[in-house]
Design an enzyme around this catalytic site. Structure first.
Site, mmCIF file in Angstrom:
data_model
loop_
_atom_site.group_PDB
_atom_site.id
_atom_site.type_symbol
_atom_site.label_atom_id
_atom_site.label_comp_id
_atom_site.label_asym_id
_atom_site.label_seq_id
_atom_site.Cartn_x
_atom_site.Cartn_y
_atom_site.Cartn_z
ATOM 1 N N GLN B 230 0.819 -1.213 0.000
ATOM 2 C CA GLN B 230 0.000 0.000 0.000
ATOM 3 C C GLN B 230 0.846 1.254 0.000
ATOM 4 O O GLN B 230 0.312 2.351 -0.049
ATOM 5 C CB GLN B 230 -0.882 0.023 1.261
ATOM 6 C CG GLN B 230 -1.837 -1.125 1.376
ATOM 7 C CD GLN B 230 -3.059 -0.924 0.526
ATOM 8 O OE1 GLN B 230 -3.253 0.141 -0.049
ATOM 9 N NE2 GLN B 230 -3.878 -1.948 0.437
ATOM 10 N N HIS B 252 -1.393 -4.262 -8.319
ATOM 11 C CA HIS B 252 -2.773 -3.809 -8.509
ATOM 12 C C HIS B 252 -3.203 -2.774 -7.481
ATOM 13 O O HIS B 252 -4.325 -2.295 -7.532
ATOM 14 C CB HIS B 252 -3.741 -4.987 -8.549
ATOM 15 C CG HIS B 252 -3.963 -5.652 -7.236
ATOM 16 N ND1 HIS B 252 -5.070 -5.421 -6.455
ATOM 17 C CD2 HIS B 252 -3.229 -6.551 -6.554
ATOM 18 C CE1 HIS B 252 -5.002 -6.148 -5.368
ATOM 19 N NE2 HIS B 252 -3.902 -6.850 -5.403
ATOM 20 N N CYS B 376 -10.939 -8.125 5.159
ATOM 21 C CA CYS B 376 -10.209 -9.354 4.874
ATOM 22 C C CYS B 376 -10.815 -10.539 5.591
ATOM 23 O O CYS B 376 -10.596 -11.677 5.216
ATOM 24 C CB CYS B 376 -8.744 -9.212 5.285
ATOM 25 S SG CYS B 376 -7.866 -8.147 4.171
#
Lengths: 86, 452
Positions: B230, B252, B376
């Site tokens: 991140q 991504h 998550c």
């Protein structure tokens, strides 16, 4: 000393009017408009000729990428409108 | 005569450009299941929304930047050789392309291209780093230090190591999400083989004090691994300044394609590790297997773009974050930001709304694509372990929402998100008896609930 003012103005105008420079996707369209405008604004005050040449060359290269990209993205438009487009 | 009519119909049908085909002829099954042709709204999983929601979940993934997509196409179509084929042009071209991407990734983090190993994503990179280093040094080093707020893949790798007999210390974090440096210093033992602390947390967006942690690890000569998926392209990352030994990266999260990532493995002084993928010895022997050329090129282009656009994006995203937070705070009280406000990446805003039930808030926000604190671990009903590690109360942890702002987010989207969130929270609070009691001045924690 080469002045690019007329070319720059014409590119700027073309970028905002031509359908071939606009993505059918809401986020990409808005980003392109904002980034192009800010890109021109940030380079407006350049005086060093070599930097001006560099910026102009980069703008032209980005234009080629943009046109190709818009053509490809227009072949796969989103199937429903974005909430923001209502 | 009939054949002429047939051929002219076929010609007319073929000459219509693809994008203008009317909706009724869409053959893709996903479209058939998802779209309702009558009023063009989307019906999915029992929910009807009038259009595509606005995307505010940039920590989960980001859309591919068209410039990155463009960089992948030419090579993907024409240079399809295996980069490890040494004998012909196709292999040489593909290898050149991969090397160009390697240089682009290395430049973003201030490393040398020889130190970058391409992998299938940050999860594989984390697994290789944690398990690989410890397995290599298993005779002498038995201890791993990590934090309680790490990503699941690091925590799970550590649990796997525990089952193999290693010892793991899970450092607690302070209430603002930052690691306590004194605790870290005390936890390091002579047999510590690895310290793994992520740079920017994916749930709360907190940036750890990387330079100081790197300094501590250097003093004690312990390899420092960080999950920077991140962080790269968003905050300035310098592996030499932070004294990093291993760094996991993911494409991504920075507007690149999914399915590719990289691991930075320092060469001076050398970090040794055991590979997870055995095979032909590609990628310095640390990750065998054919390199995914097209994805890797996309990753390189995304890193290159991120380097050029970092300042511009940071300014824009910071402005949007302030707009979002101020917009919500003006109209609502009882809004808590989870994690430190000072040491934070501006594109991640994790808010908790008091006296509101989390699941109902999310169900009402179906026109905004956000995720809750327990992204998550969304299969279970437990609140996220990260928020629990911060010491957030159970009820506040349940109502947390993570807004992810990115390069393509617009001001109007933020305004709309504020409007929808405020409307939903106000509606839920009106229905909530707890909120009524708070308004009357009753302290909820001291109520004696009687049983009927």
């Amino acid at each position: 000393m080469v002045s690019y003012r007329s070319e720059v103005v014409s590119i700027c105008r073309a970028l905002f009017r031509a359908r071939r420079h606009q993505y059918p996707h809401y986020n990409l369209r808005e980003y392109t408009k904002r980034r192009t405008l800010d890109g021109f604004r940030m380079n407006k005050k350049l005086t060093d000729q070599s930097k001006v040449n560099e910026a102009y060359a980069e703008a032209k290269a980005q234009l080629v990428v943009l046109e190709r990209s818009v053509k490809l993205y227009s072949l796969y438009p989103p199937k429903t409108k974005n909430i923001m487009e209502f | 005569m009939a054949s002429k009519a047939i051929t002219s119909t076929i010609r007319r049908a073929l000459s219509k450009p693809h994008g203008v085909v009317s909706r009724r002829h869409h053959l893709s099954t996903a479209a058939a299941a998802a779209t309702d042709y009558e009023d063009e709204s989307i019906m999915m999983k029992g929910v009807r929304i009038s259009g595509r929601p606005l995307y505010l979940d940039m920590q989960a993934t980001t859309p591919i930047d068209p410039r990155v997509f463009d960089a992948m196409n030419d090579s993907g179509i024409n240079e399809y050789g295996n980069p490890h084929s040494r004998t012909h042009l196709y292999g040489w071209e593909a290898e050149n392309a991969v090397e160009v991407a390697r240089i682009q990734v290395a430049k973003l983090i201030g490393a040398s291209p020889k130190e970058i190993i391409f992998m299938s994503g940050a999860t594989e990179a984390n697994n290789t780093a944690v398990k690989g280093v410890m397995h290599f040094y298993k005779d002498t080093k038995k201890h791993v230090i990590t934090t309680q707020t790490e990503h699941k893949c690091v925590l799970d790798s550590c649990r796997h190591l525990q089952q193999e007999g290693f010892e793991v210390t899970y450092l607690p974090v302070k209430t603002d999400g930052l690691v306590d440096l004194e605790m870290l210093r005390e936890a390091i033992r002579p047999d510590t083989g690895l310290v793994s602390i992520m740079a920017v947390n994916n749930e709360i967006g907190v940036v750890q004090p990387m330079e100081e942690i790197g300094q501590i690890c250097k003093e004690h000569n312990v390899p420092f691994h960080t999950d920077a998926a991140q962080a790269i392209g968003k905050i300035p990352v310098d592996v030499k300044k932070w004294n990093i030994g291993l760094m996991s990266m993911s494409a991504h999260k920075i507007y690149g394609p999914k399915g590719v990532g990289a691991l930075f493995v320092r060469r001076r002084p050398r970090i040794r590790l055991e590979p997870l993928m055995n095979g032909g010895g590609q990628e310095r022997g640390l990750r065998s297997g054919t390199a995914a050329t097209q994805q890797i090129l996309g990753f390189g282009a995304a890193c290159d773009l991120a380097m050029k656009e970092m300042e511009y994006d940071e300014k824009w995203i910071k402005g949007l974050q302030e707009r979002l937070l101020n917009g919500i705070r003006e109209k609502l009280d009882g809004v808590v930001v989870n994690g430190s406000m000072e040491s934070r990446y501006s594109g991640n805003l994790n808010l908790s709304f008091a006296y509101v039930e989390g699941e109902s808030l999310l169900m009402g926000l179906k026109e905004v694509a956000v995720s809750s604190g327990s992204a998550c671990t969304s299969a279970s009903l437990e609140p996220s372990y990260v928020l629990r590690a911060l010491g957030v109360d159970e009820d506040m942890a349940h109502t947390s929402i993570r807004f992810g702002i990115g390069r393509f987010t617009t001001k109007e989207e933020i305004d709309k998100a504020v409007e929808l969130t405020v409307k939903q929270v106000v509606k839920l609070r009106e229905m909530s008896p707890l909120y009524e009691m708070v308004k009357e001045g009753i302290d909820i924690k001291n109520i004696q609930w009687s049983q009927h």
